[in-house]
Scaffold this active site. Structure first.
Site, PDB file in Angstrom:
ATOM      1  N   GLU A 152      -4.756  -8.902   0.441  1.00 25.85           N
ATOM      2  CA  GLU A 152      -5.671  -8.679   1.784  1.00 25.85           C
ATOM      3  C   GLU A 152      -7.183  -8.504   1.466  1.00 25.85           C
ATOM      4  OE1 GLU A 152      -4.186  -5.343   4.161  1.00 25.85           O
ATOM      5  OE2 GLU A 152      -2.215  -6.032   3.774  1.00 25.85           O
ATOM      6  N   GLU A 160       0.770  -1.177   0.114  1.00 30.82           N
ATOM      7  CA  GLU A 160       0.154   0.138   0.115  1.00 30.82           C
ATOM      8  C   GLU A 160       0.808   1.480   0.095  1.00 30.82           C
ATOM      9  OE1 GLU A 160      -2.572  -0.356   3.389  1.00 30.82           O
ATOM     10  OE2 GLU A 160      -3.832  -2.256   2.371  1.00 30.82           O
TER      11      GLU A 160
HETATM   12  O1  IFM Z   1      -3.852  -3.669   9.112  1.00 30.82           O
HETATM   13  C1  IFM Z   1      -3.646  -3.296   7.916  1.00 30.82           C
HETATM   14  C2  IFM Z   1      -2.587  -3.562   7.087  1.00 30.82           C
HETATM   15  O2  IFM Z   1      -1.503  -3.404   7.590  1.00 30.82           O
HETATM   16  C3  IFM Z   1      -2.551  -2.861   5.696  1.00 30.82           C
HETATM   17  N1  IFM Z   1      -4.036  -3.079   4.916  1.00 30.82           N
HETATM   18  C4  IFM Z   1      -5.211  -2.736   5.929  1.00 30.82           C
HETATM   19  C5  IFM Z   1      -5.016  -3.381   7.384  1.00 30.82           C
HETATM   20  C6  IFM Z   1      -6.175  -3.079   8.082  1.00 30.82           C
HETATM   21  O3  IFM Z   1      -6.246  -1.781   8.275  1.00 30.82           O
END
Ligand code: IFM
Length: 496
Positions: A401, A209
């Site tokens: 994710e 990200e």
């Molecule tokens: O915990 C975070 C992760 O580190 C990066 N993506 C979003 C998740 C939830 O906020």
């Protein structure tokens, strides 16, 4: 590495290469399917996943490892930031977190028990290079070798991310991400890691990200290093893009056959109102939020219409030749999806996404929210995966994710009955299978997260895990109902 794990690793490589069209790399495609497009599973039913689809979970070093002062690890910007009063809910810190630095074998065993085939973790730069440059800390590399080998022993594909936000503090002291030199520092570190571990890892994720660590860290000031400098944030985005290209080439120089990807947070962008100004702001934000780190890698330029074209180079610190440095013909694309984002035109901000003005959208896409307050919007998953596949074409996609915070603890019967997480994941997986059926070349899904963990500025108040972690009692792990449900999905390769 033992012969058994070598054999398993070869098997994983084989599975990735042959497990169905969606698992073919670009090179393999060029060799085997000239002209044929990669499709997920056009004939499959909604809820069914292609043969060879990989199921797993994701974590990140800072959020689970703890042991921040152990075995020569250096200080990161997050260690520094959590030490600043008022920044983290409950004044929490990550000195212990889930204690996974010591308990990694237990975590790998849990992943295996649930049948996972892939585990996404991150490598902490300050464990490997405590100063962010120069001296290498062998104990740090040894830890990631142990973790990787434990996964391979259990037949789980290791999917490490090289940078999940833990910049060594000395590099922030030297200017941080807005400083061009940081790009080369990341590439040097990547080369060290891949030289050391590349014999056992076939897929690498460069960033987690990049939008979040640049914009939230340098413009909004709500993540480390906590700076509120929109112009510096813009430069940080450009330096991250330069780094992406440099790291890509550093990995390939060490391991030409390794596959390299990056993980992007993506979200359908919804205008706050139906006004023309808000709709235009949403269009710009789609390019800034979803494509700002993808276009430079794949096309060598930024999406048009975000920054005023006559000022873009000056605002980014763009130099002649940067087009080539940023290029990274990624072998796969990682997508992280949680919810949509709302955008309102903000005359004060250079780009609406860099603004910090709060507002309430006129109409929300859903009335239902997770405990974090994020709108539950499964259809947005279909929309954004489809949209991104439209931009990235035949490049395989991995969902790196997806998940939800539900702060449900153990009941009197000892179980953690998180039916809401199951409902969230089920609805999202159905939409993902629809996107695959529609042709999106998705080959893997990682649930965020394996464990409840340190949720950055939220401290320990938001629980995303399939496994409950008792932070008050020795970090004891307790599988939630969602873990058993997810194990069934994996076993049947379809939504149940
Ligand atoms: O915990 C975070 C992760 O580190 C990066 N993506 C979003 C998740 C939830 O906020």
């Amino acid at each position: 590495m033992s012969r058994t794990s070598m054999r398993r690793r070869d098997f994983m490589r084989f599975a990735l290469a042959l497990g169905g069209n969606a698992l073919l790399t670009q090179t393999a495609l060029a060799e085997k399917l000239p002209g044929e497009s990669v499709v997920g599973s056009p004939k499959g039913r909604i809820g069914e996943f292609p043969k060879g689809f990989l199921w797993g979970a994701a974590t990140a070093a800072y959020q689970i490892e703890g042991a921040t002062h152990v075995d020569g690890r250096g200080e990161s910007i997050w260690d520094h930031y959590v030490g600043t009063p008022g920044k983290i809910k409950g004044s929490a810190n990550a000195a212990v977190a889930c204690d996974s630095y010591r308990r990694y074998a237990e975590d790998v065993a849990i992943a295996k028990r649930l049948g996972m085939q892939s585990y996404r973790y991150s490598i902490a730069w300050p464990r490997v290079q405590p100063q962010g440059s120069g001296i290498v800390n062998q104990k740090g590399l040894d830890y990631y070798r142990r973790l990787t080998d434990a996964l391979l022993e259990d037949g789980i594909r290791p999917l490490p991310t090289l940078y999940h936000w833990d910049l060594p503090q000395p590099l922030e002291d030297a200017g941080g991400w807005p400083e061009r030199d940081t790009a080369q520092r990341l590439a040097d570190y990547a080369r060290i890691v891949v030289d050391a571990l590349g014999d056992r890892i076939d897929q690498w994720v460069i960033f987690n990200e990049p939008y979040i660590f640049t914009v939230l860290g340098y413009a909004q000031g709500i993540h480390a290093p906590g700076r509120k400098e929109p112009l510096a944030a813009l430069r940080a985005t450009h330096v991250a893009n330069l780094a992406q290209g440099l790291v890509y080439r550093a990995i390939k120089a060490s391991r030409p056959r390794a596959e390299v990807g990056s993980a992007y947070n993506v979200a359908p962008v919804v205008p706050a109102t139906a006004s023309a100004a808000d709709r235009a702001a949403a269009e710009r934000q789609d390019k800034f939020g979803n494509l700002w780190f993808v276009y430079p890698a794949l096309k060598g330029h930024y999406p048009a219409g975000v920054l005023p074209s006559e000022r873009q180079s000056e605002l980014l610190g763009f130099r002649s030749g940067d087009e080539e440095i940023m290029r990274a013909p990624l072998d796969f694309i990682g997508l992280n999806y949680y919810s949509c984002s709302y955008v309102q035109e903000d005359a004060q901000a250079l780009i609406p996404g860099l603004g910090t003005k709060s507002f309430e959208p006129k109409k929300r896409v859903s009335q239902e929210k997770t405990d974090f307050g994020w709108d539950i919007y499964p259809k947005g998953f279909y929309d954004i995966v489809t949209e991104m596949a439209g931009h990235t074409g035949r490049i395989p996609i991995e969902i790196t994710e997806n998940g939800a915070a539900y702060n449900i603890g153990p009941s009197a019967d000892g179980g953690v009955h998180d039916a809401k997480r199951i409902a969230y994941a089920r609805a999202h997986l159905l939409e993902l299978s629809r996107a695959i059926r529609n042709g999106a070349p998705v080959r893997a899904y990682h649930h965020w997260s394996l464990l409840d963990n340190f949720e950055w500025s939220e401290g320990y108040t938001q629980r995303f895990g399939l496994i409950y972690v008792d932070f008050e009692n020795g970090q004891k792990r307790l599988p939630k109902d969602s873990a058993a449900w997810y194990a069934k999905i994996i076993a049947e390769n379809k939504v149940v």
